[in-house]
Design a protein around this motif. Sequence first.
Motif, PDB file in Angstrom:
ATOM      1  N   VAL A   1       0.804  -1.231   0.000  1.00 41.10           N
ATOM      2  CA  VAL A   1       0.000   0.000   0.000  1.00 41.10           C
ATOM      3  C   VAL A   1       0.834   1.276   0.000  1.00 41.10           C
ATOM      4  O   VAL A   1       0.275   2.371   0.072  1.00 41.10           O
ATOM      5  CB  VAL A   1      -0.979   0.022   1.202  1.00 41.10           C
ATOM      6  N   SER A   2       2.150   1.163  -0.120  1.00 41.55           N
ATOM      7  CA  SER A   2       2.982   2.369  -0.138  1.00 41.55           C
ATOM      8  C   SER A   2       2.631   3.261  -1.328  1.00 41.55           C
ATOM      9  O   SER A   2       2.825   4.482  -1.286  1.00 41.55           O
ATOM     10  CB  SER A   2       4.461   1.990  -0.174  1.00 41.55           C
ATOM     11  N   ARG A   3       2.102   2.682  -2.414  1.00 40.30           N
ATOM     12  CA  ARG A   3       1.746   3.462  -3.603  1.00 40.30           C
ATOM     13  C   ARG A   3       0.521   4.349  -3.373  1.00 40.30           C
ATOM     14  O   ARG A   3       0.187   5.167  -4.233  1.00 40.30           O
ATOM     15  CB  ARG A   3       1.504   2.532  -4.789  1.00 40.30           C
ATOM     16  N   PHE A   4      -0.133   4.196  -2.231  1.00 37.45           N
ATOM     17  CA  PHE A   4      -1.309   5.006  -1.919  1.00 37.45           C
ATOM     18  C   PHE A   4      -1.025   6.045  -0.838  1.00 37.45           C
ATOM     19  O   PHE A   4      -1.951   6.559  -0.215  1.00 37.45           O
ATOM     20  CB  PHE A   4      -2.459   4.107  -1.454  1.00 37.45           C
ATOM     21  N   SER A   5       0.224   6.375  -0.607  1.00 40.05           N
ATOM     22  CA  SER A   5       0.590   7.289   0.490  1.00 40.05           C
ATOM     23  C   SER A   5       0.236   8.732   0.147  1.00 40.05           C
ATOM     24  O   SER A   5      -0.015   9.085  -1.018  1.00 40.05           O
ATOM     25  CB  SER A   5       2.086   7.192   0.781  1.00 40.05           C
ATOM     26  N   ASP A   6       0.239   9.594   1.172  1.00 35.99           N
ATOM     27  CA  ASP A   6       0.001  11.027   0.972  1.00 35.99           C
ATOM     28  C   ASP A   6       1.017  11.620   0.004  1.00 35.99           C
ATOM     29  O   ASP A   6       0.683  12.464  -0.845  1.00 35.99           O
ATOM     30  CB  ASP A   6       0.094  11.768   2.312  1.00 35.99           C
ATOM     31  N   GLN A   7       2.263  11.190   0.131  1.00 38.25           N
ATOM     32  CA  GLN A   7       3.333  11.745  -0.710  1.00 38.25           C
ATOM     33  C   GLN A   7       3.102  11.413  -2.186  1.00 38.25           C
ATOM     34  O   GLN A   7       3.265  12.271  -3.061  1.00 38.25           O
ATOM     35  CB  GLN A   7       4.696  11.198  -0.249  1.00 38.25           C
ATOM     36  N   GLU A   8       2.697  10.168  -2.452  1.00 39.65           N
ATOM     37  CA  GLU A   8       2.421   9.775  -3.836  1.00 39.65           C
ATOM     38  C   GLU A   8       1.234  10.553  -4.393  1.00 39.65           C
ATOM     39  O   GLU A   8       1.216  10.945  -5.563  1.00 39.65           O
ATOM     40  CB  GLU A   8       2.139   8.264  -3.910  1.00 39.65           C
ATOM     41  N   PHE A   9       0.227  10.782  -3.565  1.00 40.25           N
ATOM     42  CA  PHE A   9      -0.933  11.559  -4.001  1.00 40.25           C
ATOM     43  C   PHE A   9      -0.524  12.979  -4.366  1.00 40.25           C
ATOM     44  O   PHE A   9      -0.937  13.507  -5.414  1.00 40.25           O
ATOM     45  CB  PHE A   9      -1.999  11.598  -2.907  1.00 40.25           C
ATOM     46  N   GLU A  10       0.263  13.632  -3.508  1.00 43.11           N
ATOM     47  CA  GLU A  10       0.655  15.015  -3.760  1.00 43.11           C
ATOM     48  C   GLU A  10       1.404  15.146  -5.081  1.00 43.11           C
ATOM     49  O   GLU A  10       1.157  16.064  -5.865  1.00 43.11           O
ATOM     50  CB  GLU A  10       1.509  15.534  -2.598  1.00 43.11           C
ATOM     51  N   LEU A  11       2.329  14.220  -5.338  1.00 45.47           N
ATOM     52  CA  LEU A  11       3.092  14.263  -6.587  1.00 45.47           C
ATOM     53  C   LEU A  11       2.170  14.109  -7.799  1.00 45.47           C
ATOM     54  O   LEU A  11       2.251  14.872  -8.768  1.00 45.47           O
ATOM     55  CB  LEU A  11       4.160  13.162  -6.589  1.00 45.47           C
ATOM     56  N   ALA A  12       1.273  13.108  -7.749  1.00 44.24           N
ATOM     57  CA  ALA A  12       0.382  12.849  -8.878  1.00 44.24           C
ATOM     58  C   ALA A  12      -0.634  13.973  -9.056  1.00 44.24           C
ATOM     59  O   ALA A  12      -0.934  14.378 -10.194  1.00 44.24           O
ATOM     60  CB  ALA A  12      -0.336  11.510  -8.671  1.00 44.24           C
ATOM     61  N   PHE A  13      -1.161  14.506  -7.952  1.00 46.84           N
ATOM     62  CA  PHE A  13      -2.159  15.574  -8.020  1.00 46.84           C
ATOM     63  C   PHE A  13      -1.555  16.841  -8.609  1.00 46.84           C
ATOM     64  O   PHE A  13      -2.125  17.446  -9.533  1.00 46.84           O
ATOM     65  CB  PHE A  13      -2.726  15.851  -6.626  1.00 46.84           C
ATOM     66  N   LEU A  14      -0.406  17.264  -8.097  1.00 50.84           N
ATOM     67  CA  LEU A  14       0.231  18.489  -8.583  1.00 50.84           C
ATOM     68  C   LEU A  14       0.636  18.373 -10.048  1.00 50.84           C
ATOM     69  O   LEU A  14       0.526  19.325 -10.818  1.00 50.84           O
ATOM     70  CB  LEU A  14       1.446  18.830  -7.719  1.00 50.84           C
ATOM     71  N   SER A  15       1.077  17.187 -10.443  1.00 52.10           N
ATOM     72  CA  SER A  15       1.437  16.960 -11.840  1.00 52.10           C
ATOM     73  C   SER A  15       0.205  17.068 -12.751  1.00 52.10           C
ATOM     74  O   SER A  15       0.275  17.649 -13.841  1.00 52.10           O
ATOM     75  CB  SER A  15       2.086  15.576 -11.993  1.00 52.10           C
ATOM     76  N   SER A  16      -0.931  16.542 -12.280  1.00 51.63           N
ATOM     77  CA  SER A  16      -2.149  16.556 -13.084  1.00 51.63           C
ATOM     78  C   SER A  16      -2.731  17.950 -13.254  1.00 51.63           C
ATOM     79  O   SER A  16      -3.208  18.320 -14.335  1.00 51.63           O
ATOM     80  CB  SER A  16      -3.207  15.627 -12.469  1.00 51.63           C
ATOM     81  N   VAL A  17      -2.715  18.760 -12.177  1.00 52.41           N
ATOM     82  CA  VAL A  17      -3.361  20.088 -12.224  1.00 52.41           C
ATOM     83  C   VAL A  17      -2.429  21.189 -12.709  1.00 52.41           C
ATOM     84  O   VAL A  17      -2.842  22.345 -12.827  1.00 52.41           O
ATOM     85  CB  VAL A  17      -3.934  20.481 -10.839  1.00 52.41           C
ATOM     86  N   GLU A  18      -1.199  20.835 -12.997  1.00 49.68           N
ATOM     87  CA  GLU A  18      -0.215  21.862 -13.375  1.00 49.68           C
ATOM     88  C   GLU A  18      -0.683  22.725 -14.545  1.00 49.68           C
ATOM     89  O   GLU A  18      -0.465  23.928 -14.570  1.00 49.68           O
ATOM     90  CB  GLU A  18       1.124  21.178 -13.731  1.00 49.68           C
ATOM     91  N   SER A  19      -1.348  22.105 -15.513  1.00 47.56           N
ATOM     92  CA  SER A  19      -1.801  22.861 -16.690  1.00 47.56           C
ATOM     93  C   SER A  19      -2.856  23.925 -16.350  1.00 47.56           C
ATOM     94  O   SER A  19      -3.051  24.877 -17.112  1.00 47.56           O
ATOM     95  CB  SER A  19      -2.364  21.901 -17.744  1.00 47.56           C
TER      96      SER A  19
END
Length: 492
Positions: free
Chosen positions: A471-489
């Motif tokens: 479940v390490s792939r579901f951590s807060d840190q992984e979410f922040e990276l994926a979220f910020l990358s997605s909304v960057e545009s």
Amino acid sequence: MATTKGGWCLCELLRFFYSLFLPGLTVCGILCICLFIILWGIRLLVRRKKESVATSKNGKNQLVIAFFHPYCNAGGGGERVLWCALRALQKKYPEAIYVVYTGDVNVSGQQILEGAFRRFNIRLTHPVKFVFLRKRYLVEDSLYPHFTLLGQSLGSIFLGWEALMQCVPDVYIDSMGYAFTLPLFKYLGGCRIGSYVHYPTISTDMLSVVKNQNVGFNNAAFITRNPFLSKVKLIYYYLFAFIYGLVGSCSDVVMVNSSWTLNHILSLWKVGNCTNIVYPPCDVQTFLDIPLHEKKTTPGHLLVSIGQFRPEKNHPLQIKAFAKLLNKKVAASLPSLKLVLIGGCRNQDDELRVNQLRKLSEDLGVQEDVEFKINIPFDELKTYLSEATIGLHTMWNEHFGIGIVECMAAGTIILAHNSGGPKLDIVVPHEGEITGFLAESEEGYAETMAHILSMSEEKRLQIRSSARASVSRFSDQEFELAFLSSVESLFK
């Protein structure tokens, strides 16, 4: 003679309609122009309002980022996404103004923030402005006993209008699934639009339930028994799905929480070029200090369930399966067992649902072995997870399942529904090892629970270890990276 007369009447009728064509076209054109002028006027008014909101003390324009989350004071996984997303954006864009549209008018903004810290262990580093909406009742399902999807969606338009009139942001993010608000903010508010979709308002699975005339919480038995009503409802669902796809396609950025949700959104919204999977943030790190070895403060085994008391979570299945397990326990001489249902109540409907579940426990004679813990603090939740042997989940086609991940991180052996996100993304083998179990029926859940309890402690420990590692792939840190990358545009 009659034939000739009939032909003459038909010709006259066609001439009459033809004579109305040009005037009718002219009237339609004028009405369209008037509508366009009115909408353009509203847009100019809204943009003027936006300019007044975004001006800071030093005269410079500040970026205004708003989240539409009418139930932000609830304690579910969707609210955890909201607070983690806000925290991530505040770290990257500290100068921006942050707004949350909420219908929680009975509490203050400070109380909402304290609740987020108490439930999720999340504290924001910068201020948040709460815009309190008075018309949240328009999206309550209890207001629409029939045509619920349509009623709630139309209600969300009025609620969105109330939000837009109070604050016009530069970036609008719907974090709760009210897709019908997107055109308002895009075309009238001139906002850049982001959507985080937990669960599609309608799905192809819902269409198949109606098509096959299966009984479900959103498909009443009296409809399934009537072929005509089933056909009417199917047409209604297809029309709604088409409109839902249109409004959803207004998004500039779309984030979904699981593979299951991705498949449905791609099918309905058809915006694959701007759609990404962003797994919800799960506070995995907080649970890692819980020992994986079984902790026995009391004899027997504790079974826990984590999830809001909503109808789709199907808590009755948990209680019925647990009652079957207790019957098996008598026959198999299993140790004492207790089921604890932990969740949040958003409103009176949820509270009524809890009372119905208590009544079900009494009817099945298991009330002494079933407890309900509502809106409990995070530390108390962690204590229950540290003592539990099994974590239960029973929602059909759960979009993701943050509670499932928390159970696995805490070392609780999960037994989830064999569908949706749990099946596709979470309860999957890790390096070839089992990470949990899946079931569907009452009997299936009861048998699997009995199987888990009959295992040796060493075997259960092996499953716990694999689950925690997965479940390490579901951590807060992984979410922040994926979220910020997605909304960057949205911020370019």
